[in-house]
Scaffold this motif. Structure first.
Motif, PDB file in Angstrom:
ATOM      1  N   ARG A 213       3.276 -29.787 -58.413  1.00 43.28           N
ATOM      2  CA  ARG A 213       3.357 -30.214 -59.785  1.00 43.28           C
ATOM      3  C   ARG A 213       4.446 -31.272 -60.021  1.00 43.28           C
ATOM      4  N   GLY A 214       4.981 -31.624 -59.085  1.00 40.99           N
ATOM      5  CA  GLY A 214       6.186 -32.682 -59.081  1.00 40.99           C
ATOM      6  C   GLY A 214       7.473 -32.230 -59.399  1.00 40.99           C
ATOM      7  N   GLU A 215       7.500 -30.654 -59.459  1.00 39.58           N
ATOM      8  CA  GLU A 215       8.874 -30.111 -59.971  1.00 39.58           C
ATOM      9  C   GLU A 215       9.770 -30.038 -59.016  1.00 39.58           C
ATOM     10  N   LEU A 216       9.232 -29.975 -57.790  1.00 46.45           N
ATOM     11  CA  LEU A 216      10.076 -30.036 -56.528  1.00 46.45           C
ATOM     12  C   LEU A 216       9.730 -30.941 -55.395  1.00 46.45           C
ATOM     13  N   ASP A 217      10.636 -31.753 -55.045  1.00 45.68           N
ATOM     14  CA  ASP A 217      10.457 -32.872 -54.118  1.00 45.68           C
ATOM     15  C   ASP A 217       9.976 -32.292 -52.706  1.00 45.68           C
ATOM     16  N   ALA A 218      10.442 -31.344 -52.098  1.00 38.67           N
ATOM     17  CA  ALA A 218       9.922 -31.005 -50.756  1.00 38.67           C
ATOM     18  C   ALA A 218      10.371 -29.519 -50.404  1.00 38.67           C
ATOM     19  N   THR A 219       9.864 -28.960 -49.325  1.00 34.56           N
ATOM     20  CA  THR A 219      10.321 -27.956 -48.774  1.00 34.56           C
ATOM     21  C   THR A 219      10.663 -28.265 -47.378  1.00 34.56           C
ATOM     22  N   ALA A 220      11.664 -27.025 -46.999  1.00 30.50           N
ATOM     23  CA  ALA A 220      11.797 -27.219 -45.461  1.00 30.50           C
ATOM     24  C   ALA A 220      11.679 -25.680 -44.764  1.00 30.50           C
ATOM     25  N   PHE A 221      10.768 -25.325 -44.179  1.00 30.78           N
ATOM     26  CA  PHE A 221      10.741 -24.084 -43.835  1.00 30.78           C
ATOM     27  C   PHE A 221      10.520 -23.813 -42.329  1.00 30.78           C
ATOM     28  N   SER A 222      11.046 -22.711 -41.830  1.00 32.48           N
ATOM     29  CA  SER A 222      11.298 -22.517 -40.425  1.00 32.48           C
ATOM     30  C   SER A 222      10.289 -21.278 -39.753  1.00 32.48           C
ATOM     31  N   TRP A 223       9.480 -21.061 -40.182  1.00 34.49           N
ATOM     32  CA  TRP A 223       8.572 -20.028 -39.920  1.00 34.49           C
ATOM     33  C   TRP A 223       7.100 -20.462 -40.205  1.00 34.49           C
ATOM     34  N   GLU A 224       6.059 -20.094 -39.234  1.00 35.63           N
ATOM     35  CA  GLU A 224       4.697 -20.515 -39.496  1.00 35.63           C
ATOM     36  C   GLU A 224       3.521 -19.548 -39.714  1.00 35.63           C
ATOM     37  N   ALA A 225       4.004 -18.318 -40.192  1.00 36.81           N
ATOM     38  CA  ALA A 225       2.908 -17.365 -40.548  1.00 36.81           C
ATOM     39  C   ALA A 225       1.608 -18.301 -41.680  1.00 36.81           C
ATOM     40  N   ALA A 226       0.625 -18.152 -41.220  1.00 35.13           N
ATOM     41  CA  ALA A 226      -0.406 -18.982 -41.826  1.00 35.13           C
ATOM     42  C   ALA A 226      -0.670 -18.384 -43.312  1.00 35.13           C
ATOM     43  N   TRP A 227      -0.473 -17.178 -43.511  1.00 42.12           N
ATOM     44  CA  TRP A 227      -0.613 -16.564 -44.828  1.00 42.12           C
ATOM     45  C   TRP A 227       0.643 -17.098 -45.886  1.00 42.12           C
ATOM     46  N   ASP A 228       1.691 -17.400 -45.237  1.00 46.04           N
ATOM     47  CA  ASP A 228       2.652 -18.001 -46.327  1.00 46.04           C
ATOM     48  C   ASP A 228       2.298 -19.567 -46.465  1.00 46.04           C
ATOM     49  N   HIS A 229       1.675 -20.351 -45.645  1.00 48.77           N
ATOM     50  CA  HIS A 229       1.514 -21.743 -45.800  1.00 48.77           C
ATOM     51  C   HIS A 229       0.148 -22.369 -46.179  1.00 48.77           C
ATOM     52  N   ALA A 230      -0.831 -21.757 -45.798  1.00 47.71           N
ATOM     53  CA  ALA A 230      -2.199 -22.195 -45.821  1.00 47.71           C
ATOM     54  C   ALA A 230      -2.596 -22.718 -47.138  1.00 47.71           C
ATOM     55  N   ALA A 231      -2.455 -21.696 -48.096  1.00 47.58           N
ATOM     56  CA  ALA A 231      -2.937 -22.165 -49.419  1.00 47.58           C
ATOM     57  C   ALA A 231      -2.222 -23.261 -49.935  1.00 47.58           C
ATOM     58  N   GLY A 232      -1.133 -23.104 -49.775  1.00 44.93           N
ATOM     59  CA  GLY A 232       0.020 -24.054 -50.536  1.00 44.93           C
ATOM     60  C   GLY A 232       0.023 -25.291 -49.907  1.00 44.93           C
ATOM     61  N   LEU A 233      -0.059 -25.499 -48.477  1.00 44.78           N
ATOM     62  CA  LEU A 233      -0.106 -27.058 -47.778  1.00 44.78           C
ATOM     63  C   LEU A 233      -1.374 -27.713 -48.437  1.00 44.78           C
ATOM     64  N   LEU A 234      -2.677 -26.914 -48.516  1.00 41.40           N
ATOM     65  CA  LEU A 234      -3.459 -27.880 -48.948  1.00 41.40           C
ATOM     66  C   LEU A 234      -3.563 -28.137 -50.352  1.00 41.40           C
ATOM     67  N   LEU A 235      -2.971 -27.305 -51.212  1.00 40.41           N
ATOM     68  CA  LEU A 235      -2.709 -27.556 -52.555  1.00 40.41           C
ATOM     69  C   LEU A 235      -1.693 -28.904 -52.674  1.00 40.41           C
ATOM     70  N   VAL A 236      -0.698 -28.898 -51.660  1.00 40.82           N
ATOM     71  CA  VAL A 236       0.010 -30.152 -51.710  1.00 40.82           C
ATOM     72  C   VAL A 236      -0.693 -31.375 -51.525  1.00 40.82           C
ATOM     73  N   GLU A 237      -1.503 -31.200 -50.405  1.00 37.25           N
ATOM     74  CA  GLU A 237      -2.157 -32.121 -49.810  1.00 37.25           C
ATOM     75  C   GLU A 237      -3.129 -32.986 -50.936  1.00 37.25           C
ATOM     76  N   GLU A 238      -3.797 -31.933 -51.795  1.00 33.29           N
ATOM     77  CA  GLU A 238      -5.131 -32.495 -52.540  1.00 33.29           C
ATOM     78  C   GLU A 238      -4.138 -32.951 -53.900  1.00 33.29           C
ATOM     79  N   ALA A 239      -2.950 -32.621 -53.809  1.00 30.28           N
ATOM     80  CA  ALA A 239      -2.206 -33.230 -55.123  1.00 30.28           C
ATOM     81  C   ALA A 239      -1.641 -34.650 -54.863  1.00 30.28           C
ATOM     82  N   GLY A 240      -1.901 -35.009 -53.557  1.00 25.31           N
ATOM     83  CA  GLY A 240      -1.481 -36.396 -53.047  1.00 25.31           C
ATOM     84  C   GLY A 240       0.023 -36.300 -52.140  1.00 25.31           C
ATOM     85  N   GLY A 241       0.384 -35.379 -51.749  1.00 25.35           N
ATOM     86  CA  GLY A 241       1.527 -34.897 -51.107  1.00 25.35           C
ATOM     87  C   GLY A 241       1.136 -34.901 -49.521  1.00 25.35           C
ATOM     88  N   ALA A 242       1.925 -34.596 -48.745  1.00 26.95           N
ATOM     89  CA  ALA A 242       1.803 -34.664 -47.249  1.00 26.95           C
ATOM     90  C   ALA A 242       2.697 -33.599 -46.655  1.00 26.95           C
TER      91      ALA A 242
END
Length: 279
Positions: A213-242
């Motif tokens: 949504r452009g309310e936060l500039d970035a995250t910096a996470f240190s764990w890789e459990a897919a259930w925490d990240h899979a949904a949000g990473l695609l959301l960011v990608e499709e909103a134009g993020g990386a």
């Protein structure tokens, strides 16, 4: 592969609304009736006092597992609580069958404390590639969805992350210190730099939504459990993020990532954060 992709595309075009309904129903049946009403016997620890699980987590995951598997015959479900009970369940993410990746209550600590900052996360992956995701915040009743190549939306409104405004500190949500190794802590120290304003993260899913949504500039996470990240990473990608890991490649839900990693509003910000994490 083309035939399989077409089948998944057809499924998403036809049944995406049914997935949304399944997520809402699981929250209505198993999560919200327990919000701010949890009894002591409904809360347990997993690996320690900061890693909590409740009856709402278990029952909502069971509800979603039954519903999602029925919606897409031949698919499998990888849920946080199922993996806790049997770590071998996680291997399905690397397999050939479509996989639902589920976090029934992302932000269990907040949920237990009566804080509305929690959500339900569902992603659909095929051979390690996330193709669709749903992020549902039950308290405000807001639902974000993303389909690869078709954009990200919040309650029907398209999301555009955009670039951070020049001239101000980067707002970055970071891993909680209780969940980081000493080496990862050293990497995160790079964020204590001029021009960066780090803060501890809350629910990972809601932090990703804030980036989209452009309310936060970035995250910096240190764990890789897919259930925490899979949904949000695609959301960011499709909103134009990386998103990038410390070795400069996108995060992989199949694992083996160099941590910490970042997801950001745009590619330039992602590279800047990774440079800081690699100092």
């Amino acid at each position: 592969m083309i035939e399989e992709t077409e089948t998944i595309d057809e499924f998403l075009a036809r049944r995406s609304v049914d997935v949304e309904e399944a997520v809402r129903k699981a929250a209505a049946a198993e999560i919200m009736p327990r919000f701010r009403r949890l009894a002591e016997h409904e809360i347990d620890q997993k690996s320690g006092p900061h890693d909590l699980v409740t009856d709402a987590d278990r029952l909502a995951e069971r509800h979603l597992t039954d519903t999602l598997a029925a919606l897409l015959p031949g698919s499998v479900v990888v849920g946080e609580e199922a993996v806790h009970a049997d770590p071998a369940v996680y291997d399905a993410i690397r397999g050939d069958r479509p996989v639902w990746i589920v976090d029934p209550v992302d932000g269990t600590r907040q949920f237990v404390h009566g804080d509305p900052g929690f959500c339900t996360l569902v992603a659909l992956a095929v051979r390690g590639v996330v193709v669709a995701s749903w992020t549902y915040a039950p308290v405000p009743d807001r639902l974000a969805r993303a389909v690869r190549g078709r954009g990200a939306f919040l309650d029907g409104e398209r999301l555009h992350a955009g670039a951070p405004e020049p001239g101000r500190d980067l707002r970055v949500a970071t891993s909680h210190p209780d969940y980081t190794t000493d080496a990862q802590k050293r990497g995160l120290l790079g964020l204590r730099s001029d021009g960066v304003a780090p803060r501890p993260c809350g629910s990972a899913g809601l932090e990703y939504l804030a980036v989209a949504r452009g309310e936060l500039d970035a995250t910096a996470f240190s764990w890789e459990a897919a259930w925490d990240h899979a949904a949000g990473l695609l959301l960011v990608e499709e909103a134009g993020g990386a998103h990038l890991t410390r070795d400069g490649v996108p995060f992989r839900v199949t694992g083996g990532n160099t941590l910490p990693f970042t997801a950001a509003r745009d590619a330039a910000t992602a590279r800047r954060v990774v440079d800081l994490l690699s100092r």
